[in-house]
Design a protein around this motif. Structure first.
Motif, short mmCIF file in Angstrom:
data_model
loop_
_atom_site.label_atom_id
_atom_site.label_comp_id
_atom_site.label_asym_id
_atom_site.label_seq_id
_atom_site.Cartn_x
_atom_site.Cartn_y
_atom_site.Cartn_z
N ASN A 190 -5.95 19.91 -1.03
CA ASN A 190 -7.40 19.84 -0.83
C ASN A 190 -8.02 18.74 -1.67
O ASN A 190 -9.08 18.25 -1.38
N ARG A 191 -7.35 18.40 -2.76
CA ARG A 191 -7.85 17.31 -3.59
C ARG A 191 -7.10 16.04 -3.20
O ARG A 191 -6.09 16.10 -2.54
N GLY A 192 -7.58 14.93 -3.62
CA GLY A 192 -6.92 13.68 -3.27
C GLY A 192 -7.63 13.02 -2.10
O GLY A 192 -8.82 13.23 -1.89
N PRO A 193 -6.87 12.24 -1.32
CA PRO A 193 -7.52 11.52 -0.22
C PRO A 193 -8.10 12.47 0.81
O PRO A 193 -7.64 13.58 0.97
N SER A 194 -9.12 12.02 1.49
CA SER A 194 -9.74 12.86 2.51
C SER A 194 -8.73 13.15 3.61
O SER A 194 -7.79 12.39 3.81
N PRO A 195 -8.93 14.26 4.34
CA PRO A 195 -7.94 14.64 5.34
C PRO A 195 -7.68 13.58 6.41
O PRO A 195 -6.62 13.56 7.01
N HIS A 196 -8.63 12.71 6.62
CA HIS A 196 -8.47 11.73 7.70
C HIS A 196 -8.31 10.31 7.17
O HIS A 196 -8.50 9.36 7.92
N SER A 197 -7.95 10.17 5.93
CA SER A 197 -7.83 8.82 5.37
C SER A 197 -6.54 8.16 5.86
O SER A 197 -5.53 8.83 6.06
N PRO A 198 -6.57 6.86 6.05
CA PRO A 198 -5.36 6.15 6.46
C PRO A 198 -4.23 6.27 5.44
O PRO A 198 -3.06 6.33 5.81
N ARG A 199 -4.57 6.37 4.16
CA ARG A 199 -3.54 6.49 3.12
C ARG A 199 -2.77 7.81 3.27
O ARG A 199 -1.55 7.85 3.12
N ARG A 200 -3.48 8.88 3.56
CA ARG A 200 -2.83 10.18 3.75
C ARG A 200 -1.93 10.15 4.98
O ARG A 200 -0.80 10.62 4.95
N LEU A 201 -2.44 9.58 6.07
CA LEU A 201 -1.63 9.51 7.29
C LEU A 201 -0.41 8.60 7.10
O LEU A 201 0.67 8.89 7.62
N LEU A 202 -0.56 7.53 6.34
CA LEU A 202 0.57 6.66 6.05
C LEU A 202 1.61 7.41 5.21
O LEU A 202 2.81 7.30 5.47
N THR A 203 1.16 8.19 4.23
CA THR A 203 2.08 8.97 3.42
C THR A 203 2.82 9.98 4.27
O THR A 203 4.04 10.16 4.13
N VAL A 204 2.12 10.65 5.17
CA VAL A 204 2.76 11.60 6.08
C VAL A 204 3.80 10.88 6.93
O VAL A 204 4.94 11.34 7.08
N GLY A 205 3.45 9.73 7.47
CA GLY A 205 4.39 8.96 8.29
C GLY A 205 5.60 8.50 7.51
O GLY A 205 6.74 8.55 8.01
N LEU A 206 5.40 8.06 6.27
CA LEU A 206 6.53 7.63 5.44
C LEU A 206 7.46 8.79 5.12
O LEU A 206 8.69 8.64 5.14
N LEU A 207 6.90 9.95 4.83
CA LEU A 207 7.74 11.11 4.54
C LEU A 207 8.52 11.56 5.77
O LEU A 207 9.73 11.82 5.68
N VAL A 208 7.87 11.62 6.92
CA VAL A 208 8.58 12.00 8.15
C VAL A 208 9.64 10.96 8.48
O VAL A 208 10.78 11.29 8.84
N GLY A 209 9.33 9.68 8.34
CA GLY A 209 10.31 8.62 8.60
C GLY A 209 11.49 8.69 7.65
O GLY A 209 12.64 8.47 8.05
N THR A 210 11.24 9.01 6.39
CA THR A 210 12.33 9.14 5.43
C THR A 210 13.22 10.33 5.78
O THR A 210 14.45 10.25 5.69
N ILE A 211 12.61 11.43 6.19
CA ILE A 211 13.40 12.59 6.61
C ILE A 211 14.27 12.22 7.80
O ILE A 211 15.45 12.59 7.86
N ILE A 212 13.72 11.48 8.75
CA ILE A 212 14.49 11.05 9.92
C ILE A 212 15.68 10.20 9.49
O ILE A 212 16.78 10.31 10.05
#
Length: 186
Positions: free
Chosen positions: A125-147
């Motif tokens: 809940n703290r940190g970047p806003s739910p719709h920030s590009p930085r948060r979405l990039l972090t989500v994408g990097l984590l999913v890509g790393t898992i892949i």
């Protein structure tokens, strides 16, 4: 303490022998998927090769990065839940009932630690806003790393992350053709 006590008490020869063989060949300068073949995309082989290079050519060396991943996973879970939440004990329970019971250097354990980190990014809940590009990039990097550790796990985690992000976004006022296009894409 649990990870330290149990990091060298288990051995599963088919997995560990294969992982060590591939890692040692990479460490000797062979190219993955050219001179040495593995069923995983590569990150697990590179982590294992780095472990052999840093800690020595020994099967126990493959356990050190795994123990670190388990420790980081427990720490993320510990701080993910509020102090008064009884689920905070999951930080120890997930490690004690999971990795310690079958502590071998498979890609699954790294994927689990990365998925817990992804949960922290999605649920913070703290940190970047739910719709920030930085948060979405972090989500994408984590999913890509898992892949890149294990394709199937990454695919399934990616579906879950996408579903969560779509649920979180809710109905943002898309109507008509835009709403139909969005639903068709999903």
């Amino acid at each position: 303490c649990l990870l330290y006590a149990f990091h060298d008490r288990f051995w599963y020869p088919p997995d560990e022998g294969n992982y060590a063989h591939v890692a040692q060949r990479i460490l000797d300068g062979e190219t993955l998927n050219l001179q040495v073949q593995d069923v995983h995309p590569g990150y697990i082989s590179f982590v294992n090769a780095a472990a052999l290079g840093v800690f020595g050519i020994d099967l126990v060396s493959l356990r050190y990065p795994l123990a670190l991943a388990g420790l980081l996973q427990a720490a993320v879970l510990f701080f993910l839940f509020p102090r008064e939440d009884p689920w905070r004990a999951a930080s120890v329970a997930l490690t004690a009932l999971g990795a310690i019971q079958f502590l071998n250097p498979t890609a699954h354990w790294y994927c689990l630690a990365l998925t817990v980190a992804l949960m922290a990014v999605l649920g913070a809940n703290r940190g970047p806003s739910p719709h920030s590009p930085r948060r979405l990039l972090t989500v994408g990097l984590l999913v890509g790393t898992i892949i890149l550790f294990r394709q199937l796990t990454g695919f399934l985690v990616g579906i879950g992350a996408l579903a969560f992000l779509l649920w979180e976004a809710g109905d943002r006022g898309a109507h008509g053709r835009a709403a139909l296009l969005g639903r068709a894409l999903v």
